[in-house]
Design an enzyme around this catalytic site. Structure first.
Site, PDB file in Angstrom:
ATOM      1  N   ARG A 276     -32.852  35.767  16.090  1.00 28.88           N
ATOM      2  CA  ARG A 276     -32.420  37.143  15.794  1.00 28.88           C
ATOM      3  C   ARG A 276     -30.950  37.097  15.423  1.00 28.88           C
ATOM      4  O   ARG A 276     -30.111  36.810  16.262  1.00 28.88           O
ATOM      5  CB  ARG A 276     -32.633  38.030  17.024  1.00 28.88           C
ATOM      6  CG  ARG A 276     -32.345  39.502  16.771  1.00 28.88           C
ATOM      7  CD  ARG A 276     -32.532  40.297  18.034  1.00 28.88           C
ATOM      8  NE  ARG A 276     -33.943  40.408  18.360  1.00 28.88           N
ATOM      9  CZ  ARG A 276     -34.656  41.524  18.171  1.00 28.88           C
ATOM     10  NH1 ARG A 276     -34.096  42.586  17.681  1.00 28.88           N
ATOM     11  NH2 ARG A 276     -35.922  41.560  18.491  1.00 28.88           N
ATOM     12  N   GLU A 348     -42.230  37.247  14.037  1.00 29.20           N
ATOM     13  CA  GLU A 348     -42.407  38.180  12.926  1.00 29.20           C
ATOM     14  C   GLU A 348     -41.616  37.706  11.712  1.00 29.20           C
ATOM     15  O   GLU A 348     -40.404  37.529  11.773  1.00 29.20           O
ATOM     16  CB  GLU A 348     -41.938  39.575  13.331  1.00 29.20           C
ATOM     17  CG  GLU A 348     -42.139  40.597  12.240  1.00 29.20           C
ATOM     18  CD  GLU A 348     -41.462  41.937  12.553  1.00 29.20           C
ATOM     19  OE1 GLU A 348     -41.226  42.206  13.746  1.00 29.20           O
ATOM     20  OE2 GLU A 348     -41.172  42.666  11.606  1.00 29.20           O
ATOM     21  N   ARG A 389     -36.917  33.037  10.405  1.00 27.63           N
ATOM     22  CA  ARG A 389     -38.072  32.684  11.234  1.00 27.63           C
ATOM     23  C   ARG A 389     -39.047  31.796  10.478  1.00 27.63           C
ATOM     24  O   ARG A 389     -39.802  31.038  11.085  1.00 27.63           O
ATOM     25  CB  ARG A 389     -38.743  33.952  11.751  1.00 27.63           C
ATOM     26  CG  ARG A 389     -37.808  34.672  12.725  1.00 27.63           C
ATOM     27  CD  ARG A 389     -38.321  35.998  13.150  1.00 27.63           C
ATOM     28  NE  ARG A 389     -37.264  36.733  13.845  1.00 27.63           N
ATOM     29  CZ  ARG A 389     -37.257  38.051  14.008  1.00 27.63           C
ATOM     30  NH1 ARG A 389     -38.249  38.782  13.507  1.00 27.63           N
ATOM     31  NH2 ARG A 389     -36.269  38.633  14.643  1.00 27.63           N
TER      32      ARG A 389
END
Length: 425
Positions: A276, A348, A389
RNA sequence: GGAGAGGUGGCAGAGUGGUCGAAUGCAACGGCUUGCUAAGCCGUCAUAUGGGGUAACCUGUAUCGAGGGUUCGAAUCCCUCCCUCUCCGCCA
């Protein structure tokens, strides 16, 4: 934004839809304001009509040399009343606008009702890799291979800002080039390269403001510009305040951009390494289509995203997001999660949403239908895909016991033919 | 950053206080005619919103970069802001 007429005719539906999204709205207040505004408008327009008529009479009377003082005095009073009403109308309109912008889009009937715990897995693809050793997390591997420099990233910018180095930097470049080539080539999207700073109107147009304003980086020197959280913002706003022709729909756009998110309050949870970050690279897909086609376009969009994850050979699953988990502006949303072996989680990597007419009404994007009637368009978008990601999954899934990492076949041409990442001797 | 010019319908371009929502040309669309490298003629051709009509359509209001002001009346006059262009400065 919702259609005021729709809200007026279906207050219960709108209330219920907001409840499904766990958003508080004041529907009654909006209806009351609108009714009052209409009253004022009617009175104002009637007075204006009178004034317009009489003004013409004055013109011809003056031509004939007649005295018009008394009638002018009368019209002056009418003018003053009009001004008063205009002021009232402006105030009402402003309050109404604020209320309307705070009402979310209504979720589609096939979105699961509830919070994130009821998200539905609607597809799974690929096999999770198995290892004869304990797979390591990407932050270890990347630091060891000299691909990222976390400490110095913090030094020059702060936590959440990644400094990529060597093959790490090159892998970023390889990925977004591959994504752009893939979508423009195989899926025939038109490529754009947008500004990374946008004005307030654009942020309102796509619905980031007012709901998410706190999560945006803002340059407040006097320019009132925002760093984009996604290329969705500039790309969807390309046709703001425009009327499109049927022939050009559906529009299929893709764009690379850096994305900036403050992620306020997110510290501590799943934030290690690349999980993140405040700035990341992403290729975004945006569609603008006619109203009847948006759900069909959503499925195609979903397929376009699946294609690219499959090309990268990443195991993933697709979630049909619940009413509370999807965004404020969305009517239906699929999330794509890639499996990543090191952290042992699904991450995600893409969201794929149909906003129906919600963004388009805010941004005033319309088209002429076959009867030459002006219609509000529908907008959609999907990440195609977000890089960090994806990088995490590539690194962690393709790691080997000796610390090297295999590069997926499709990326090798973009890495100068390199087949693996390993420490230089 | 400094100086100047300018922002009018899809485009070009008139209009400097009153039948201007806006001449004219081009483009586009519909029709007619025709024969010669495609042209001519006629018509239609902004947006939003309110009302009436099954509908074609009729009608009120607003919009000439945006917002405010002056006036009975503003594309036209005044103020503020935004944008574009030219020249100078600065600069990757």
């Amino acid at each position: 934004m919702l259609d005021m007429r729709f809200l007026k005719d279906n207050p219960e539906f709108v209330r219920e839809a907001a409840r499904l999204k766990a958003v508080k709205v004041d529907v009654d207040r909006a209806i009351k304001l609108d009714a009052r505004r209409r009253e004022i408008l009617l009175e104002k327009e009637n007075l204006q009509n009178e004034r317009n008529r009489v003004s013409k009479d004055i013109a011809s009377a003056k031509k004939n040399g007649q005295d018009t003082t008394s009638i002018q005095d009368e019209m002056k009073k009418v003018g003053e009343r009009v001004s008063t009403l205009e002021g009232e109308e402006r105030d009402l309109q402003q309050e109404l606008q604020t209320l309307m912008l705070a009402i979310p889009n209504h979720p589609s009937p096939d979105s699961p009702v509830g919070d994130e715990s009821v998200n539905q897995v609607v597809a799974e693809w690929g096999k999770k890799p198995e290892f004869s050793f304990k797979p390591r997390p990407h932050w270890d591997i990347c630091e060891e291979l000299g691909m990222i420099d976390l400490k110095r990233g913090v030094k020059i910018s702060g936590p959440g800002f990644i400094l990529y180095r060597g093959l790490g930097a090159k892998l970023e470049r390889a990925l977004y080039n591959f994504f752009l080539d893939f979508h423009t080539g195989r899926h025939s999207y038109t490529e754009w390269f947008p500004p990374f700073l946008v004005n307030r109107e654009s942020m309102i147009g796509t619905g980031q403001i007012p709901k998410m304003e706190e999560d945006m980086y803002h340059c407040d020197k006097e320019d009132d510009l925002f760093l984009i959280p996604t290329a969705e913002v500039p790309i969807t706003n390309i046709h703001r305040d425009e009327i499109l022709t049927l022939a050009e729909l559906p529009l299929k756009y893709c764009a690379y951009s850096a994305c900036f998110r403050r992620e306020a309050g997110a510290a501590g949870k799943d934030t290690r390494g690349l999980l993140r970050v405040h700035q990341f690279n992403k290729v975004e897909l945006v569609k603008v289509c006619r109203a009847e086609e948006s759900y069909r376009e959503l499925e195609k969009l979903r397929q376009d995203v699946e294609d690219i994850l499959q090309a990268l050979e990443l195991p993933y699953r697709v979630l049909n997001l619940s009413t509370q988990d999807m965004s404020f502006s969305a009517a239906k949303c699929y999330d794509f999660e890639v499996w990543s072996a090191g952290v042992g989680k699904y991450l995600e990597a893409s969201s794929c949403s149909n906003f129906t007419d919600y963004q388009a009404r805010r941004a005033n994007i319309r088209y002429k239908d076959e009867n030459k009637k002006t219609q509000i368009a529908h907008t959609l978008n999907a990440s195609g895909v977000a890089l960090p990601r994806t990088v995490v999954a590539i690194i962690e899934n393709n790691q080997r016991e000796d610390g090297s990492v295999a590069i997926p076949e499709v990326l090798r041409p973009y890495m100068g033919g390199l087949a693996e990442l390993r420490v230089a001797k």
